[in-house]
Design an enzyme around this catalytic site. Structure first.
Site, PDB file in Angstrom:
ATOM      1  N   ASP A   8       0.792  -1.233   0.000  1.00 52.51           N
ATOM      2  CA  ASP A   8       0.000   0.000   0.000  1.00 52.51           C
ATOM      3  C   ASP A   8       0.831   1.293   0.000  1.00 52.51           C
ATOM      4  OD1 ASP A   8      -1.335  -2.323   0.966  1.00 52.51           O
ATOM      5  OD2 ASP A   8      -2.956  -1.110   1.764  1.00 52.51           O
ATOM      6  N   GLU A  43      -4.281   2.240  -3.020  1.00 52.34           N
ATOM      7  CA  GLU A  43      -5.531   2.804  -2.478  1.00 52.34           C
ATOM      8  C   GLU A  43      -5.330   3.879  -1.411  1.00 52.34           C
ATOM      9  OE1 GLU A  43      -8.349   1.198  -0.149  1.00 52.34           O
ATOM     10  OE2 GLU A  43      -6.988   0.777   1.479  1.00 52.34           O
ATOM     11  N   ASN A  44      -4.075   4.062  -0.949  1.00 53.98           N
ATOM     12  CA  ASN A  44      -3.793   5.107   0.047  1.00 53.98           C
ATOM     13  C   ASN A  44      -2.876   6.200  -0.503  1.00 53.98           C
ATOM     14  OD1 ASN A  44      -3.648   2.260   1.873  1.00 53.98           O
ATOM     15  ND2 ASN A  44      -5.060   3.826   2.541  1.00 53.98           N
ATOM     16  N   ASN A  71     -10.588  -0.755   0.160  1.00 58.15           N
ATOM     17  CA  ASN A  71     -11.743  -0.077   0.759  1.00 58.15           C
ATOM     18  C   ASN A  71     -11.785   1.436   0.542  1.00 58.15           C
ATOM     19  OD1 ASN A  71      -9.453  -0.664   2.535  1.00 58.15           O
ATOM     20  ND2 ASN A  71     -10.508   0.581   4.039  1.00 58.15           N
ATOM     21  N   HIS A  72     -10.642   2.094   0.305  1.00 62.77           N
ATOM     22  CA  HIS A  72     -10.651   3.558   0.146  1.00 62.77           C
ATOM     23  C   HIS A  72     -10.727   4.007  -1.309  1.00 62.77           C
ATOM     24  CE1 HIS A  72     -10.072   4.222   4.327  1.00 62.77           C
ATOM     25  NE2 HIS A  72      -8.850   3.739   4.383  1.00 62.77           N
ATOM     26  N   HIS A 158      -7.167  -7.747  -0.406  1.00 64.28           N
ATOM     27  CA  HIS A 158      -7.079  -6.581   0.487  1.00 64.28           C
ATOM     28  C   HIS A 158      -7.968  -6.847   1.700  1.00 64.28           C
ATOM     29  CE1 HIS A 158      -5.837  -2.423   0.993  1.00 64.28           C
ATOM     30  NE2 HIS A 158      -7.032  -2.173   1.482  1.00 64.28           N
ATOM     31  N   HIS A 183      -3.428  -4.249   2.967  1.00 63.10           N
ATOM     32  CA  HIS A 183      -4.356  -3.466   3.810  1.00 63.10           C
ATOM     33  C   HIS A 183      -3.875  -3.228   5.239  1.00 63.10           C
ATOM     34  CE1 HIS A 183      -8.027  -1.711   5.462  1.00 63.10           C
ATOM     35  NE2 HIS A 183      -8.110  -2.669   6.348  1.00 63.10           N
ATOM     36  N   HIS A 185      -0.888  -2.783   6.311  1.00 59.20           N
ATOM     37  CA  HIS A 185       0.283  -1.890   6.265  1.00 59.20           C
ATOM     38  C   HIS A 185       1.466  -2.422   7.076  1.00 59.20           C
ATOM     39  CE1 HIS A 185      -2.148   1.920   4.936  1.00 59.20           C
ATOM     40  NE2 HIS A 185      -2.542   0.812   4.342  1.00 59.20           N
TER      41      HIS A 185
HETATM   42 FE   FE2 Z   1      -7.153  -0.638   2.925  1.00 64.15          FE
END
Ligand code: FE2
Length: 275
Positions: A8, A43-44, A71-72, A158, A183, A185
């Site tokens: 991520d 996604e981050n 999710n983001h 994820h 996810h 991290h």
């Molecule tokens: Fe995530």
């Protein structure tokens, strides 16, 4: 074949780390091997949440071939505008079917067809459809259509829970080339080949600020946890870390040979590939 899979990417520090380390890894190992494909979870990327169009192009320019998410992904309003014209930006396959975007793509790497699929977990996560069913249906559909068949299939799962990711990988052991988790991290040290040959790691880790709580500035996270008050989380500043795995695939059999970890950070700044 060598596939670099990056965990991520978080905020501007993550983007700088990606640009720096993709280039350095390619250079350091150029006499031994070539990196054939680069996959990264993005996604981050934009300020810790989602991926705006400018940053999408920044990641592509850094040499990333396929961007997976989680999710983001839809947190930034840009994404619904450009995801449908960017098939190499994936959203989870088992998300609501009314969501825009794709959950899977086939890319050609030399003479090989490599499928990359993104799924999302359901333990301690928002609602999503059954990931087993989604992948079973994908495999069934692609087996019926010769244009869709791939030589290699890599999945980014994820999800929060390590056991959820491991159970999924065991279920598809031998059918998938590699399942990597993202996810949390936090890079896990459980990289391995499962009994029927699928390569697996519970989590690749995060590429972003090292002195942080999973990317965010500690002060606001501690305030939120200690006082149970709402807090606006900010990406942390300072030095960065780079988390990835290197997947080696046998060119004759198309099966995974090994999955190795890379974790570069200020307290371990040398580039090392850990078996
Ligand atoms: Fe995530």
């Amino acid at each position: 074949m060598k596939v670099l899979i990056i965990g991520d990417i978080y905020s501007n520090i993550g983007r700088v780390m990606v640009k720096t380390w993709i280039a350095k890894i390619k250079k350091k190992y150029e006499s031994e091997f070539k990196i054939d494909l680069v996959i990264a979870n993005g996604e981050n990327t934009t300020h810790g949440k989602s991926l705006n169009e400018r940053h999408y192009h920044e990641l592509k320019d850094a040499g990333i071939d396929v961007i997976t998410t989680g999710n983001h992904i839809f947190a930034h309003p840009d994404v619904v505008k450009y995801i449908d014209k960017s098939p190499d930006l994936l959203r989870p396959l088992n998300y609501n079917p009314y969501h825009p975007g794709n959950g899977t793509i086939v890319v050609e790497v030399g003479t090989k067809k490599v499928r990359v699929t993104n799924i999302i977990g359901r333990t301690f996560m928002d609602k999503a459809d059954n990931p087993y069913y989604a992948v079973e249906q994908l495999i069934k559909t692609t087996e019926k259509n010769s244009n869709e068949i791939s030589d290699i299939h890599i999945i980014d799962f994820h999800a929060e829970a390590t056991a959820e990711k491991l159970a999924f990988a065991w279920n598809f052991d031998g059918q998938l080339t590699c399942v990597v988790g993202t996810h949390t991290h936090v890079q896990t040290a459980d990289n391995r080949l499962l009994p029927k040959g699928t390569a697996f790691i519970s989590d690749v880790g995060m590429t972003g600020p090292f002195y942080s709580i999973i990317g965010a500035n500690p002060k606001e996270v501690i305030y939120r946890d200690k006082k149970t008050m709402p807090a606006y989380l900010k990406p942390a500043d300072g030095e960065g870390q780079f988390s990835a795995v290197l997947l080696t695939i046998n060119n004759e059999t198309n099966r995974a040979e090994k999955l190795e970890r890379i974790f570069i950070h200020p307290q371990a700044p040398d580039l090392k590939i850990n078996e």
